[in-house]
Design an enzyme around this catalytic site. Structure first.
Site, PDB file in Angstrom:
ATOM      1  N   ASP A 386       0.788  -1.223   0.000  1.00 15.33           N
ATOM      2  CA  ASP A 386       0.000   0.000   0.000  1.00 15.33           C
ATOM      3  C   ASP A 386       0.824   1.279   0.000  1.00 15.33           C
ATOM      4  O   ASP A 386       0.274   2.357  -0.252  1.00 15.33           O
ATOM      5  CB  ASP A 386      -0.963  -0.010   1.187  1.00 15.33           C
ATOM      6  CG  ASP A 386      -2.125  -0.959   0.961  1.00 15.33           C
ATOM      7  OD1 ASP A 386      -2.401  -1.277  -0.207  1.00 15.33           O
ATOM      8  OD2 ASP A 386      -2.760  -1.386   1.940  1.00 15.33           O
ATOM      9  N   TYR A 467      -9.642  -0.734   2.400  1.00 10.60           N
ATOM     10  CA  TYR A 467      -9.295  -0.795   3.826  1.00 10.60           C
ATOM     11  C   TYR A 467      -8.953   0.584   4.383  1.00 10.60           C
ATOM     12  O   TYR A 467      -8.332   1.412   3.718  1.00 10.60           O
ATOM     13  CB  TYR A 467      -8.112  -1.732   4.054  1.00 10.60           C
ATOM     14  CG  TYR A 467      -8.514  -3.150   4.416  1.00 10.60           C
ATOM     15  CD1 TYR A 467      -9.225  -3.417   5.584  1.00 10.60           C
ATOM     16  CD2 TYR A 467      -8.178  -4.214   3.604  1.00 10.60           C
ATOM     17  CE1 TYR A 467      -9.604  -4.701   5.918  1.00 10.60           C
ATOM     18  CE2 TYR A 467      -8.548  -5.518   3.930  1.00 10.60           C
ATOM     19  CZ  TYR A 467      -9.267  -5.757   5.087  1.00 10.60           C
ATOM     20  OH  TYR A 467      -9.639  -7.040   5.417  1.00 10.60           O
TER      21      TYR A 467
END
Length: 825
Positions: A386, A467
């Site tokens: 990420d 998320y």
């Protein structure tokens, strides 16, 4: 004159009477002082300059203009349409080498020269590359120059090759594939793609999962998804049709469509799938449709009690910490540190001290990885890194009173990409909080003492696609530092089928008509550059071991006693460690300095609060990750500190996992940690938090934070001569009635010393017939009622500054830390 004065006296008397009546009639809650407006002493300033601060907009623009001039030969464009164009991706501050920083922080050296770190996309020899450069010193002068930035990388190179030249066309190719088989998608999924409106909730989205081919290039598996109606729940809406794309060529016109996968069966091409659909006995899977079950809010249910607001936390007298906003420097009950940010990593802390002594030079996120497993072509090889999408770039504005207390201080951050500066407002919060459990307490025969557990938190929330990661740095009164991550948002779910090849519950659980959860590991890596009471440190495994031993005082009655003892094992080389079974070892970073009692000053590293021990990656030698994330293979690592190894990961690793620009295994290469001429005992710890996440029905629609949080704590280990929280905590000692005002066990009497100035006593009667109960308070207490404004209980969101959140959609036309994967209008 006399006639005019009499009415004035009468009016005045009435007003005074009214005020007196009002004073005694109004409840005591409103006989108050005003609720404090949060403020900090204007005179508070950082002792040094924040040499790690991110570039401001003026600095970044100066760097852009310098590069456009200095790299004229590249013909840099301000408006790239693909990676065939040459352009500046990102500009950020280059963090100074620790050697130079320490000379400034603790010595007489001048402030460290300021440099920028830039990434440039260059199309060279028929292929796209990303290059790193440094630009400095800043501000830009005739002395400023750009140089390749290669020394932090294993191969000494400052570049990485991109496997894709045109990111927009990945998505366009995917849409075209879905359009060409619209009869198949309509027959099997009840919908087709809407090219004009990809977010049409009645349509389909073709989502690509890329995977590297060892011989070079990329291939893709496309899976069809339905867009969600309102809550961003697309990752809960996978459909059961998959298409393989051969995309090894850089020219998308050479890409070809390969196999189709449906309901556990591989079809060589679309023609064979069509033939199968039209044949007798073909089994269709159920539809995975959106509906109220994906809604993140329930506005309708009214269980008893929901009509009342929950308890709220307030801070009537303002903050007890001090904040220099310009330098982003914070001081709180002995802790002092600097704060900065960047686009890839988010919040980073530097020069952390406690009671004037060094604890850490640096602590900050390196990478946030999620690795999935499953029996379908999407979940079977899915992984995310990420920082590539930007843990700092995707840290959006926080909700006061929800993400953080309403009374928190909020800070902005800035990122610079594609020749623009983006200010993200209020995306970092700082606040002190009082826990629901005590820091310490004890009840004796005639007394009870209790200390409130207050701590300081620096918080941000990064939303990367599906998320949301809440990242906390928590400081405690005893000198403990905790790094904690909680996850929420939507899971990346799998399509549920009941074909004969599927093994129930092997990779997850069924949670809806045609939806299954997908097991995955979250492994989130942080770096902690330890400077415990100075830079000379070593790591010791302090083991708790069983032993059978004879003691002279046992005499002949007990010849041998089965017991336990402590055994120290020095960690003498760079290595990875896992949390020990039964918590049977303490990992302690020791200083070469000792406390008053002759014990070495240290900090213990331990798995902290949350859902059990923090994890490392379950998969051994991951096929998908290659060499890009070897740090995930153990719980923590100890390495030599080197200026040439500032990070354990890099966002570009996501593009080239088999030959990453930062190869962690070459950092953790077993070098000796024994003091020598070439090693000065300055060490670094890399540690992981995260979870082995096997989602269940409670993760629908969103994962809950109290079931997903994990942390690592750095706890003082003989660092101080006694508990330093005694002098900082607030609490009370209740002295009970009795003939003897004793604190201990029965018979341990002592006379209370009324001259003890540290205790302030209030007397409050239990009732009119009983003796008085004495309460001795230490630390500040509330002396008056406080009138609390509504905003302190339920913040007004009219001040929310963001108009949209640029949440990456995790496809190649989404936003990444490099800001390049967009089609230009």
């Amino acid at each position: 004159m006399e006639s005019r004065r009499k009415p004035l006296v009468a009016i005045t008397s009435v007003l005074l009477f009214t005020l007196l009546i009002g004073y005694f009639a109004v409840p005591s809650l409103y006989i108050t002082q005003d609720y404090a407006v949060k403020s900090h002493k204007p005179s508070f300033t950082a002792p040094k300059q924040n040499i790690w601060a991110e570039l401001d907009e003026v600095e970044a623009q100066d760097v852009y203009e310098f590069l456009l001039e200095d790299f004229k030969h590249l013909n840099l464009t301000r408006h790239p349409k693909s990676l065939r164009d040459n352009f500046v991706n990102t500009v950020e501050s280059l963090k100074p080498n620790k050697t130079d920083a320490v000379a400034y922080l603790y010595g007489d050296a001048e402030v460290v020269d300021r440099y920028a770190k830039v990434s440039i996309s260059q199309y060279t020899d028929g292929a796209p590359y990303f290059f790193y450069y440094t630009v400095g010193p800043l501000p830009v002068t005739k002395e400023t120059k750009a140089e390749p930035y290669g020394y932090p990388f294993n191969h000494g190179r400052n570049w990485i090759r991109s496997p894709i030249v045109d990111f927009f066309h990945i998505q366009q190719f995917s849409v075209n594939v879905a359009k060409n088989v619209s009869d198949i998608t309509q027959a099997l999924l009840g919908a087709t793609v809407n090219e004009n409106d990809p977010n049409d909730p009645r349509g389909l989205v073709a989502f690509p999962r890329s995977f590297r081919v060892v011989t070079g290039g990329l291939n893709f598996w496309l899976q069809m998804y339905r867009p969600s109606y309102s809550s961003g729940a697309r990752t809960l809406l996978p459909q059961g049709l998959y298409v393989k794309i051969d995309a090894k060529s850089l020219d998308f016109e050479e890409w070809t469509v390969g196999q189709y996968y449906y309901n556990g069966v591989i079809y060589d091409d679309e023609h064979k799938l069509r033939a199968a659909i039209n044949s007798p006995g073909f089994e269709k899977t159920p539809a995975n449709l959106d509906g109220p079950w994906t809604d993140t809010e329930d506005f309708e249910s009214t269980p008893a009690g929901r009509e009342l607001p929950p308890p709220a936390v307030i801070q009537p007298y303002g903050p007890r910490y001090q904040l220099d906003r310009k330098q982003k420097y914070i001081s709180w009950f002995g802790f002092e540190f600097f704060l900065t940010t960047n686009a890839a990593q988010g919040v980073l802390l530097y020069d952390i001290r406690f009671k004037g002594e060094r604890v850490m030079y640096e602590v900050g996120l390196q990478e946030a990885m999620a690795h999935y497993a499953g029996d379908d072509p999407m979940q079977g090889g899915l992984e995310w890194m990420d920082s590539f999408f930007g843990m700092g770039k995707d840290a959006f504005e926080l909700l006061p009173g929800y993400d953080c207390p309403a009374y928190a201080d909020y800070l902005d951050s800035q990122t610079h990409d594609k020749y623009e500066t983006t200010t993200i407002p209020n995306n970092i919060c700082v606040f002190e909080y009082t826990s629901d459990f005590l820091l310490a307490r004890h009840s004796a025969q005639y007394s009870t003492t209790a200390s409130r557990n207050t701590y300081l938190t620096v918080r941000s929330v990064s939303t990367v696609g599906n998320y949301d990661y809440t990242i906390d740095y928590v400081f405690y009164l005893d000198g403990t530092l905790e790094v904690k991550v909680r996850a929420s948002g939507f899971i990346f779910a799998a399509f549920y089928t009941t074909n004969s090849s599927k093994t129930e519950d092997e990779y997850g659980h069924r949670v809806h008509t045609a939806l299954s959860t997908s097991m995955h590991d979250h492994v989130i890596n942080f770096k902690a550059d330890m400077d415990v009471a100075g830079p000379k440190n070593d790591l010791v495994r302090l083991a708790i071991e069983p032993v059978t031993k004879s003691y002279s005082w046992d005499g002949p009655d007990v010849p041998k006693r089965n017991t336990m003892h402590l055994v120290e094992y020095n960690v003498t080389e760079e290595t990875g460690l896992d949390w020990p079974k039964n918590g049977g070892e303490f990992y302690i970073v020791y200083s070469d300095k000792k406390n008053t009692w002759g014990e070495r000053k240290g900090y213990r590293i331990t798995s902290g609060t949350g859902m059990g021990n923090t994890p490392h990656l379950t998969i051994i030698n991951s096929t998908t990750l290659g060499d890009s994330a070897r740090w995930a293979e153990h719980d923590l690592w100890v390495l030599r500190q080197k200026d040439s190894e500032p990070r354990g990961a890099d966002p570009f690793n996501f593009l080239e996992p088999f030959d990453p620009i930062v190869k962690f295994s070459q950092l953790a290469d077993g070098e000796s940690l024994i003091p020598s001429e070439d090693y000065d005992q300055d060490l670094v710890i890399y540690f992981n938090v995260g979870a082995h996440h096997v989602p269940t029905s409670v993760d629908i629609p969103n994962t809950l934070m109290h079931t997903s949080g994990t942390s690592v704590m750095f706890v003082p280990h003989n660092f101080n001569d006694r508990d330093p929280s005694r002098e900082s905590s607030q609490g009370v000692r209740i002295q009970l009635d009795g003939k003897k005002l004793s604190g201990g066990f029965a018979g341990e009497a002592y006379d209370e010393d009324p001259s003890n100035g540290e205790l302030r006593t209030r007397h409050g009667k239990r009732d009119a017939k009983t003796k008085k109960l004495k309460a001795h308070y230490f630390g500040g207490t509330y002396e008056k009622s406080v009138k609390v404004p509504l905003e302190a209980l339920e913040p007004n969101f009219e001040g929310y500054r963001s108009t949209m959140h640029a949440v990456p959609d995790l496809t190649f036309n989404g936003s990444t830390v490099f800001g390049t994967w967009k089609k230009e209008d």
